[in-house]
Design an enzyme around this catalytic site. Structure first.
Site, PDB file in Angstrom:
ATOM      1  N   SER A   1      19.866  36.144  43.234  1.00  0.00           N
ATOM      2  CA  SER A   1      19.209  34.839  43.282  1.00  0.00           C
ATOM      3  C   SER A   1      20.121  33.664  42.935  1.00  0.00           C
ATOM      4  CB  SER A   1      17.997  34.828  42.356  1.00  0.00           C
ATOM      5  OG  SER A   1      18.387  35.043  41.018  1.00  0.00           O
TER       6      SER A   1
ATOM      7  N   HIS B   1      14.029  38.305  46.427  1.00  0.00           N
ATOM      8  CA  HIS B   1      14.723  37.210  47.100  1.00  0.00           C
ATOM      9  C   HIS B   1      15.143  37.601  48.508  1.00  0.00           C
ATOM     10  CE1 HIS B   1      15.182  36.475  42.729  1.00  0.00           C
ATOM     11  NE2 HIS B   1      14.676  35.328  43.125  1.00  0.00           N
TER      12      HIS B   1
ATOM     13  N   LYS C   1       6.847  34.651  47.055  1.00  0.00           N
ATOM     14  CA  LYS C   1       7.913  33.774  47.562  1.00  0.00           C
ATOM     15  C   LYS C   1       7.715  33.603  49.059  1.00  0.00           C
ATOM     16  CE  LYS C   1      11.307  34.486  43.900  1.00  0.00           C
ATOM     17  NZ  LYS C   1      10.530  35.126  42.876  1.00  0.00           N
TER      18      LYS C   1
END
Length: 160
Positions: free
Chosen positions: A95, A123, A154
Site C-alpha cells: 500500500s 490493495h 475499497k
C-alpha cells in the site's frame, strides 16, 4: 451472508470464504487461529500494519525477510525447517509504495520448503489483474496461494 461468501469464493476460485467486518479483523483472526507455538510465520518487512498486528497476536515463531528479497526469504525458510507449519505472509500490492509481491518466486520457495502461503489482497482486489482478481491473476497463478485475505471496502465499493 452465506450467498455473499459463495460469490466471493467463486470470484477467487476457492472452495470457501469467511466474511469479517473488515480485513483488519480478518488479519487479527487468521494467524492466531491457524498457528501454534510449533509453527512459524515468515513476513515481508513492509507488510501492512494489520498483517503485522495479526502476527503479533499469534503464538507462532515470527521471522521477517527483507522486502521482496527472495534470498532472505530462503534464509528464513531454512531457519524454520524444523517448524511444524511454515506460513509465508505477504501483501499482494504494497500500500505505501504500490509495488507488487514477487508471487511466482514466493510460491516456488513455498513449494520447495513445504510452506503455506497467505496473501493480503486489499490493495489489489477489484482492479488488479485482467478481471480484478488480484495478484494471482496478474501473474497467471490462480489457485496457487493457500489463503487470500481481501476486502469489499475499497475497489468493490462495500463498507461495514
Amino acid at each position: 451472508h452465506k450467498k455473499l461468501e459463495k460469490k466471493i469464493s467463486e470470484f477467487h476460485g476457492r472452495e470457501d470464504s469467511i466474511l469479517f467486518p473488515s480485513c483488519f479483523d480478518a488479519n487479527a483472526a487468521i494467524f492466531e487461529t491457524l498457528l501454534t507455538p510449533e509453527d512459524v510465520v515468515i513476513s515481508d518487512e513492509l507488510n501492512h500494519a494489520s498483517i503485522i498486528d495479526g502476527i503479533r497476536l499469534c503464538r507462532a515463531k515470527r521471522l521477517r525477510y527483507k522486502h521482496g528479497d527472495m534470498k532472505d526469504l530462503q534464509r528464513c525458510l531454512e531457519e524454520a525447517k524444523d517448524c511444524r507449519t511454515k506460513l509465508i505472509a505477504t501483501d499482494g500490492v504494497f500500500s505505501m509504495d504500490g509495488n507488487i509481491a514477487k508471487l511466482p518466486e514466493i510460491l516456488e520457495l513455498a513449494e520447495k520448503h513445504g510452506a503455506l502461503t497467505f496473501i493480503d489482497e486489499c490493495h489489489a482486489t477489484g482492479f488488479f489483474g485482467a478481471t480484478g482478481r488480484g495478484t494471482e491473476e496478474y501473474y497467471g497463478v490462480q489457485g496457487k496461494v493457500d489463503i487470500i485475505n481481501s476486502t469489499l471496502g475499497k475497489a468493490l465499493g462495500g463498507a461495514s
